[in-house]
Design a protein around this motif. Sequence first.
Motif, PDB file in Angstrom:
ATOM      1  N   THR A  39      -7.965  -4.796  -1.970  1.00 35.70           N
ATOM      2  CA  THR A  39      -7.331  -4.197  -3.151  1.00 35.70           C
ATOM      3  C   THR A  39      -6.121  -5.005  -3.611  1.00 35.70           C
ATOM      4  O   THR A  39      -5.852  -5.100  -4.809  1.00 35.70           O
ATOM      5  CB  THR A  39      -6.921  -2.739  -2.871  1.00 35.70           C
ATOM      6  N   ASN A  87      -2.296   8.294  -2.275  1.00 34.15           N
ATOM      7  CA  ASN A  87      -3.051   7.066  -2.023  1.00 34.15           C
ATOM      8  C   ASN A  87      -3.967   6.773  -3.209  1.00 34.15           C
ATOM      9  O   ASN A  87      -5.168   6.998  -3.176  1.00 34.15           O
ATOM     10  CB  ASN A  87      -3.859   7.208  -0.732  1.00 34.15           C
ATOM     11  N   ARG A  88      -3.372   6.230  -4.266  1.00 30.99           N
ATOM     12  CA  ARG A  88      -4.087   5.963  -5.510  1.00 30.99           C
ATOM     13  C   ARG A  88      -4.534   4.501  -5.581  1.00 30.99           C
ATOM     14  O   ARG A  88      -4.057   3.647  -4.839  1.00 30.99           O
ATOM     15  CB  ARG A  88      -3.187   6.252  -6.708  1.00 30.99           C
ATOM     16  N   LEU A  89      -5.424   4.243  -6.543  1.00 33.39           N
ATOM     17  CA  LEU A  89      -5.897   2.879  -6.749  1.00 33.39           C
ATOM     18  C   LEU A  89      -4.763   1.966  -7.185  1.00 33.39           C
ATOM     19  O   LEU A  89      -4.682   0.802  -6.790  1.00 33.39           O
ATOM     20  CB  LEU A  89      -7.012   2.873  -7.806  1.00 33.39           C
ATOM     21  N   TRP A 139      -4.535   1.187  -3.369  1.00 29.40           N
ATOM     22  CA  TRP A 139      -5.248   2.028  -2.402  1.00 29.40           C
ATOM     23  C   TRP A 139      -5.604   1.226  -1.156  1.00 29.40           C
ATOM     24  O   TRP A 139      -5.894   0.028  -1.215  1.00 29.40           O
ATOM     25  CB  TRP A 139      -6.538   2.559  -3.037  1.00 29.40           C
ATOM     26  N   CYS A 194       0.843  -1.202   0.000  1.00 30.22           N
ATOM     27  CA  CYS A 194       0.000   0.000   0.000  1.00 30.22           C
ATOM     28  C   CYS A 194       0.880   1.256   0.000  1.00 30.22           C
ATOM     29  O   CYS A 194       2.105   1.170   0.032  1.00 30.22           O
ATOM     30  CB  CYS A 194      -0.953   0.000   1.190  1.00 30.22           C
ATOM     31  N   THR A 195       0.256   2.390  -0.034  1.00 33.62           N
ATOM     32  CA  THR A 195       0.982   3.650   0.009  1.00 33.62           C
ATOM     33  C   THR A 195       1.689   3.779   1.359  1.00 33.62           C
ATOM     34  O   THR A 195       1.071   3.534   2.403  1.00 33.62           O
ATOM     35  CB  THR A 195       0.016   4.831  -0.183  1.00 33.62           C
TER      36      THR A 195
END
Length: 408
Positions: free
Chosen positions: A94, A55-57, A72, A40-41
């Motif tokens: 995700t 924090n993108r997909l 995300w 993740c981010t």
Amino acid sequence: MHILFLTDNFPPEVNAPASRTFEHCREWVKAGHQVTVITCTPNFPKGRVFEGYRNRLWQSEEMSGIRVIRVWSYITANEGFIKRILDYQSFMMTAALAAPFVRNVNVVVGTSPQFFTACAAYAVSRLKRIPFVFELRDLWPESIKAVGAMQDSAAIRALEHLEMFLYHKAARIVSVTHSFKKTLITRGVSSDKIMVVTNGVDMSRFKPMLKDAELVSQLGLEGKFVAGYVGTHGLAHHLETLLDAAERVRTLPDGAVFHFILMGDGARKQALKDEAVRRGLNNVTFIDSVPKDQVARYWSLLDVSVIHLKKTDLFTTVIPSKLFECMGMGLPVLHGVAGESADIVRDEGVGIVFEPENADELVAHLVSLLQNRSAYESYKVRSLEAAKKYDRKTMAMRMLDVMAQLTR
């Protein structure tokens, strides 16, 4: 071999799971394998997105030959049980959705401490029909109860059922301690599928060095005997014991010589800082987490490293990863953790074990190390010798062999 690794911690985060995963993956790439990490981010532990990230997909980058896909997730600070569960579950979803877009994978690894990431890895293994390896870093959710974050309940029992399901479904379990392996065997998990690959130390980064003169001057540490804790400031660590020790040494004849550094972040950090101010502890310095390439500079400030966990039976089964970094730096250890890790400290002769949450013992051993220079120097030498046994490259190859056996 193409290895797909699912983890919710990865550099530039600097906690133990992030470091272990990165250093293992880096060695696998060097050995000629393809490695893709879904994470993740970066936001741990403050729950704030690191500078330079969003924090993108989906976003992708490369680090030391490792393909890193960031997805995300719901981001929150490392505090509050419900919010953290939502954080974990969002990444589980995700990550599982992103994995099908990674082609030609031979094995998938899901790592704890929490096991929602392992749930995603299991789902991916079924979808792609490839082996699933569960890297076991913590006996979760048992650790939730151990620190008092949640009492025994229907929710905890449901998590325990899910935990056992994952153990049985994994093709292999890579445990970071022998104690975890023994616990799983007593709970009915086949010993044949459990391999132990302990944490280790990146000896290219953690090695003996002189105290960083700039930091010594900046922090006012000239002439001080510095005891330091480096790591997460959480419920599990009970760092109030270090504050108690700092308060006690002030009454000693040479108490002004001692100074304590607490470096890192976590759910308890602000409360600890407030408590230090309330007690007027001018011999305690708090330092925020620093970038990975700066960590060794701060380790160099220490004369002795203090490792500590709350006094509970569960923590007799863990081995704090910072123990191996202490060895690499050639630092004597004051070890406030019972069990398997205490055995390592004694057997390797790298320091002194004291009872968890016992500030009087901690102070007595600090004084002993200050006054007995021959013993102090012996611990330094033994630390450097022991570090060679836990070289991260060796540990990475052991885990690689586990995966290679599955894919033959």
